[in-house]
Motif scaffolding. Structure first.
Motif, mmCIF file in Angstrom:
data_model
loop_
_atom_site.group_PDB
_atom_site.id
_atom_site.type_symbol
_atom_site.label_atom_id
_atom_site.label_comp_id
_atom_site.label_asym_id
_atom_site.label_seq_id
_atom_site.Cartn_x
_atom_site.Cartn_y
_atom_site.Cartn_z
ATOM 1 N N THR A 133 0.762 -1.037 0.003
ATOM 2 C CA THR A 133 0.178 0.031 0.017
ATOM 3 C C THR A 133 0.841 1.103 -0.021
ATOM 4 N N GLY A 134 2.194 1.189 0.224
ATOM 5 C CA GLY A 134 3.047 2.258 0.147
ATOM 6 C C GLY A 134 2.938 3.128 1.582
ATOM 7 N N SER A 135 2.524 2.609 2.690
ATOM 8 C CA SER A 135 2.200 3.264 3.938
ATOM 9 C C SER A 135 3.446 3.233 4.843
ATOM 10 N N THR A 136 3.811 4.145 5.514
ATOM 11 C CA THR A 136 4.794 4.307 6.316
ATOM 12 C C THR A 136 4.323 4.020 8.040
ATOM 13 N N ASP A 137 3.065 4.111 8.126
ATOM 14 C CA ASP A 137 2.363 3.831 9.270
ATOM 15 C C ASP A 137 1.093 3.443 9.192
ATOM 16 N N ALA A 138 0.444 2.936 10.132
ATOM 17 C CA ALA A 138 -0.916 2.456 10.254
ATOM 18 C C ALA A 138 -1.382 2.537 11.669
ATOM 19 N N THR A 139 -2.801 2.610 11.475
ATOM 20 C CA THR A 139 -3.619 2.165 13.017
ATOM 21 C C THR A 139 -4.132 0.956 12.934
ATOM 22 N N VAL A 140 -4.010 0.291 14.059
ATOM 23 C CA VAL A 140 -4.403 -1.100 14.319
ATOM 24 C C VAL A 140 -5.932 -0.945 14.919
ATOM 25 N N THR A 141 -7.000 -1.265 13.831
ATOM 26 C CA THR A 141 -8.307 -1.126 14.322
ATOM 27 C C THR A 141 -9.036 -2.126 14.826
ATOM 28 N N LEU A 142 -8.300 -3.394 14.878
ATOM 29 C CA LEU A 142 -8.913 -4.731 15.155
ATOM 30 C C LEU A 142 -7.724 -5.396 15.551
ATOM 31 N N ALA A 143 -7.622 -5.979 16.624
ATOM 32 C CA ALA A 143 -6.874 -7.317 17.112
ATOM 33 C C ALA A 143 -7.324 -8.187 17.803
ATOM 34 N N ARG A 144 -7.140 -9.670 17.770
ATOM 35 C CA ARG A 144 -7.773 -10.574 18.411
ATOM 36 C C ARG A 144 -6.676 -11.806 18.323
ATOM 37 N N VAL A 145 -6.560 -12.663 19.498
ATOM 38 C CA VAL A 145 -5.823 -13.711 19.698
ATOM 39 C C VAL A 145 -6.769 -14.641 20.362
ATOM 40 N N ALA A 146 -6.483 -15.888 20.302
ATOM 41 C CA ALA A 146 -7.237 -16.884 21.097
ATOM 42 C C ALA A 146 -6.530 -18.131 20.898
ATOM 43 N N ASN A 147 -6.965 -19.223 21.904
ATOM 44 C CA ASN A 147 -6.524 -20.585 21.652
ATOM 45 C C ASN A 147 -7.648 -21.275 21.819
#
Length: 337
Positions: free
Chosen positions: A194-208
């Motif tokens: 995307t040619g991005s130098t930064d970004a915002t994490v808008t969703l993050a999930r982990v599970a087992n």
């Protein structure tokens, strides 16, 4: 005639070191030596691949060797940042397996060390740098084949291979969490395409979900990213079924304003070979065998080491991938708390 670059490896606990070393050799470098603590289960395969490379009595001997310019790191993930700092303080450049660091403090320490020493700290994001199909996709994007890239969708499924996994694999503090570890590949590809130098994490999930007897293991993770240039979605897991003929059906879809590219990197079920690239735009709708596209990262890294340049992958990009991976991991675990 230019003398070939000489490199050494410290830590061989992850099999990614096989590809890292082999690709450096293919790019013209000389493998001068290695050391690892103890005898990890990767050692037999490593020695089979590099039987002529001597094992040093200790890692310090490699750091003290003035003829060695680059150190490869593929030890236990939590230890890589410390070794990277030691190597840079000794005047070496570093190519680390991912994750290059597992905590925010480690990342800050590495940023400080790079600033003070002027050394290169790079990471082999193998799902980009060791996949010819990604090389061809980058060429097509640069040619404008799909217009402006506005989204990437990356998936990184992996096979658990439980019998071969060491204890640290199941220790959250040792491997850093599934988003810090595996998803760093997909974050790297999102920023790059995307040619991005930064970004915002808008969703993050982990599970087992499938391994309750191993509470330190995270077997599923997902991330959504947004930048002024585009959007990204990432899914990673440890669920690859045994019938698949390789370790994971890794895929990347690159959506542009005038078309799309889909990469089926390691397998396309029912079809032979690897590096399957699908291109669809206003004039083309085709499947391309991209297996011969090459792996330019390693030769570019050698040139950067010699020229003190920044062409293989910028230092700012490496730091940003790590920062976003750690941010996503922290956000996901906070949501589970």
């Amino acid at each position: 005639m230019t003398t070939p670059l000489r490199f050494a490896a410290i830590g061989i606990d992850h099999r990614h070191v096989y590809g890292m070393a082999a690709n450096m050799i293919d790019a013209g470098a000389v493998f001068a030596g290695w050391h690892t603590e103890g005898h990890p289960n990767t050692e037999e395969g490593f020695v089979e691949r590099f039987p002529e490379v001597p094992r040093a009595a200790d890692a310090q001997a490699l750091l003290d060797d003035p003829g060695i310019e680059l150190i490869l790191l593929s030890g236990i993930p939590r230890d890589r940042a410390g070794w990277a700092a030691r190597a840079m303080e000794a005047g070496k450049d570093v190519l680390s397996d991912k994750p290059g660091c597992t905590t925010e403090d480690q990342l800050a320490m590495l940023q400080d060390t790079v600033a003070r020493t002027g050394r290169i700290w790079s990471i082999d994001f193998s799902e980009r740098f060791e996949v010819p199909a990604v090389t061809r996709a980058a060429e097509l994007v640069a040619e404008g084949a799909v217009g402006r890239v506005i989204q990437t969708l990356g998936i990184g499924p992996h096979r658990l291979n439980r019998p071969s996994r060491p204890d640290w694999f199941f220790d959250r503090a040792a491997y850093g969490g599934i988003l810090t570890d595996i998803a760093s590949h997909q974050i790297d590809q999102f920023l790059f395409f995307t040619g991005s130098t930064d970004a915002t994490v808008t969703l993050a999930r982990v599970a087992n979900y499938a391994n309750p007897d191993d509470p330190g293991l995270q077997d599923f993770g997902e991330i959504a990213l947004q930048s002024p240039q585009g959007h990204g979605y990432i899914r990673v897991d440890w669920y690859t079924p045994d019938a698949l003929p390789t370790w994971g059906d890794g895929r990347l879809t690159i959506l542009g304003t005038e078309g799309y590219i889909e990469l089926r990197k390691y397998v396309d079920v029912g079809q032979p070979g690897t590096d399957h690239l699908i291109l669809v735009n206003g004039t083309r709708s085709e499947k391309i065998d991209a297996s011969g596209a090459g792996l330019p990262f390693f030769a570019r890294l050698i040139a950067d080491i010699r020229d003190r340049s920044d062409t293989a992958m910028t230092q700012a990009h490496v730091f940003k991938v790590c920062a976003l991976s750690l941010q996503a991991q922290a956000m996901a675990e906070a949501a589970n708390a």
